[in-house]
Enzyme design. Structure first.
Site, PDB file in Angstrom:
ATOM      1  N   ASP A 208       0.829  -1.199   0.000  1.00 58.46           N
ATOM      2  CA  ASP A 208       0.000   0.000   0.000  1.00 58.46           C
ATOM      3  C   ASP A 208       0.872   1.261   0.000  1.00 58.46           C
ATOM      4  OD1 ASP A 208      -2.831   0.974   0.416  1.00 58.46           O
ATOM      5  OD2 ASP A 208      -1.894   1.930   2.146  1.00 58.46           O
ATOM      6  N   GLU A 282       1.563  -0.630  -5.003  1.00 56.80           N
ATOM      7  CA  GLU A 282       0.574   0.391  -5.334  1.00 56.80           C
ATOM      8  C   GLU A 282       1.327   1.711  -5.258  1.00 56.80           C
ATOM      9  OE1 GLU A 282      -3.210   2.901  -3.861  1.00 56.80           O
ATOM     10  OE2 GLU A 282      -1.476   2.473  -2.631  1.00 56.80           O
TER      11      GLU A 282
END
Ligand code: NOJ
Length: 553
Positions: A208, A282
């Protein structure tokens, strides 16, 4: 499990556990729910699943506010359930990757609580970004950055003596305190987390905000902090492209050089485990030529390519995105990835206009995407043709909605639970109250109907599920095959894979005919996003808004 480089051209299915399948009637999905539906995912034909966070969390940002990264939140079950899920996934011949959230911890994490109960300059505070404020009484935040979710990126704490004290940085919600990656303890703790899940057998991690970990310009104000937040938001369309590009070209809290050292060390950990473990970043990085630096040989394995996540149904856009992506990943010898939607963005059918036409375009877009070289990520419900749900404001839970005072409705519309059975209450998702209300017109999108509607070989009767099932099966034959363009025009994209497969996409609303580059009795249509595609005497009829796959036998 063997199969080296399994991830390179894999189809990976994103499970958003909270909305996947509830087994205990509390209205939220759980790990047991994922276990019960593994056969469904096997049947769909994906190679792997990626699970969004299911760790201990106060759930202020859908679990991306992690309070203990090495345990399971009781809302999702137990650690034993996670172990069982990993085992059962592997028994079915599927892989499993999990999320890791290294940019921030929840303010409920023991470290943050410790920091609040410790004086300034203490070791406990140095795990985060705590600074004194500016101004006479420290009333002005240390810099002018804005949170990506809206509002300021700093919150002020009350010190132990009751006085207003230091500020801490949070690029997202105020309950997500950014970690200080210059602190060795932080790096060590994440290494522990990686090993914890790798030891339990996961096949990799989705990282993330992978581009956000290092902040080296905290003592400088940004020239246009609010503009920057707007530029970072996908849904803002009123900003001139030039201004957006300029703001995104240098985001002081993203894509700092130091992040690469972190991923080099993570790669060593992943490589030290048997069985080809992988990682996917990401990382929204501009320009995209900088993004591929995350997937250099000694760093991460994949980076999400978000070009298709924002793509319009437009040949020129799609051609440019494909060319740019393939060229950039080739420079670092990494495989491409393709993402049509995820839990942070509007669902594909909605983005392409919704309704029958939106669905038609989405089907063509999916078949185009599944034929490209590289890995494909599928967001749960994409295979059912779901649209974003229209929600009453009272039901919304996304911090984006609250932090922008409702100006931005947030991401809940794409997070509504999955419909499993058209005949059951809440479509069989839960026996309780679903955490977000489910639309009352999802009968035909329900899994039972979608699976029933699939009639092999009959394009007329193919459901979205049937289409995905077929293309995921066929795309396995494309692995490792070369890619070359046949046509790049403002109406048609056509390419061949390995010389034996041809893919044609018509992005217009009219029927288009094309002569095949290589004709003969041996070529036939193997898949079409809609009925009406025909191949007669080497001439292909492409219906409006369609993608057709052909194979020469
Ligand atoms: C990206 C995640 O996908 C999103 O859901 C989350 O809100 C932010 N990172 C912050 O963790």
């Amino acid at each position: 499990m063997q199969n080296k480089d399994w991830w390179q051209e894999a189809s990976i299915y994103q499970v958003y556990p909270r909305s996947f399948k509830d087994t205990n009637g509390d209205g939220e999905g759980d790990l047991k729910g994922v276990i019960t539906k593994l056969p469904y995912l096997k049947d769909l034909g994906v190679d792997a699943i990626w699970l969004s966070p299911f760790y201990t969390s106060p759930n202020k940002d859908g679990g991306y506010d992690v309070a203990n990264p090495r345990d399971v939140d009781s809302r999702f079950g137990t650690l034993a359930d996670a172990v069982e899920l990993i085992e059962k996934t592997h028994e079915l011949g599927l892989r499993i990757i999990v999320d890791i959230v290294p940019n921030h911890f929840s303010t409920e994490h023991i470290w943050f609580k410790e920091a609040l109960n410790s004086p300034k300059d203490s070791a406990a505070r140095k795990r985060f970004h705590f600074y004194d404020g500016r101004g006479l009484t420290g009333e002005i935040p240390p810099n002018n950055w804005c949170s990506i979710f809206g509002g300021p990126a700093w919150s002020r704490v009350t010190e132990m003596d009751g006085s207003l004290g230091q500020w801490y940085l949070h690029l997202f919600d105020s309950t997500q305190a950014d970690l200080n990656w210059n602190n060795l303890e932080v790096a060590e703790d994440f290494e522990k987390t990686l090993r914890f899940w790798l030891d339990l057998g996961v096949d990799g991690f989705r990282i993330d905000v992978a581009h956000g970990l290092v902040k080296d310009e905290i003592h400088r104000d940004h020239r246009d902090p609010e503009g920057l937040t707007r530029a970072l938001r996908l849904d803002v369309s009123d900003m001139p492209q030039e201004q957006r590009e300029s703001l995104l070209s240098d985001v002081p809290f993203f894509d700092r050089e130091g992040v690469h050292e972190i991923y080099r060390s993570w790669r060593k950990i992943l490589d030290s485990y048997p069985g080809e473990r992988m990682s996917v970043a990401e990382a929204w990085v501009h320009p995209s030529s900088r993004a591929v630096r995350y997937v250099r040989a000694d760093e991460l394995h994949q980076i999400f390519n978000f070009d298709f996540l924002i793509a319009q149904w437009n040949s020129e856009f799609l051609i440019n995105a494909i060319d740019k992506t393939l060229q950039e990943v080739a420079e670092v010898a990494a495989p491409a990835t393709w993402v049509l939607c995820n839990h942070d963005s509007p669902r594909l059918v909605s983005r392409l206009g919704g309704g029958k036409l939106g669905l038609r375009k989405a089907r063509a877009m999916a078949l185009l995407t599944h034929a490209l070289p590289g890995g494909v990520y599928i967001y749960q419900g994409e295979e059912l043709g779901l649209e974003d749900a229209v929600l009453p404001d009272e039901a919304r839970q996304d911090p984006v909605y609250f932090r922008t005072n409702g100006v931005d409705k947030g991401r809940d519309g794409a997070r509504v639970p999955l419909p499993w059975d058209s005949k059951l209450k809440n479509y069989g998702f839960t026996t309780g109250e679903p955490w977000l209300p489910m639309p009352d017109n999802w009968q035909t999108n329900s899994v039972d109907q979608q699976q029933k509607n699939f009639v092999e070989g009959s394009a007329e009767e193919q459901s979205q599920f049937g289409l995905y099932q077929e293309s995921l099966k066929l795309r396995k034959n494309l692995r490792g095959l070369s890619f070359s363009w046949i046509e790049k025009s403002d109406s048609v994209l056509a390419f061949s894979r390995g010389g034996g497969y041809f893919v044609f996409t018509n992005t217009t609303d009219g029927v288009i005919k094309r002569e095949l580059p290589r004709t003969g009795d041996g070529t036939s249509i193997i898949l079409s996003s809609v009925a009406g595609a025909e191949l007669v005497d080497g001439h292909l009829t492409l219906p409006a808004h369609s993608t057709v796959w052909l194979q020469t036998f």
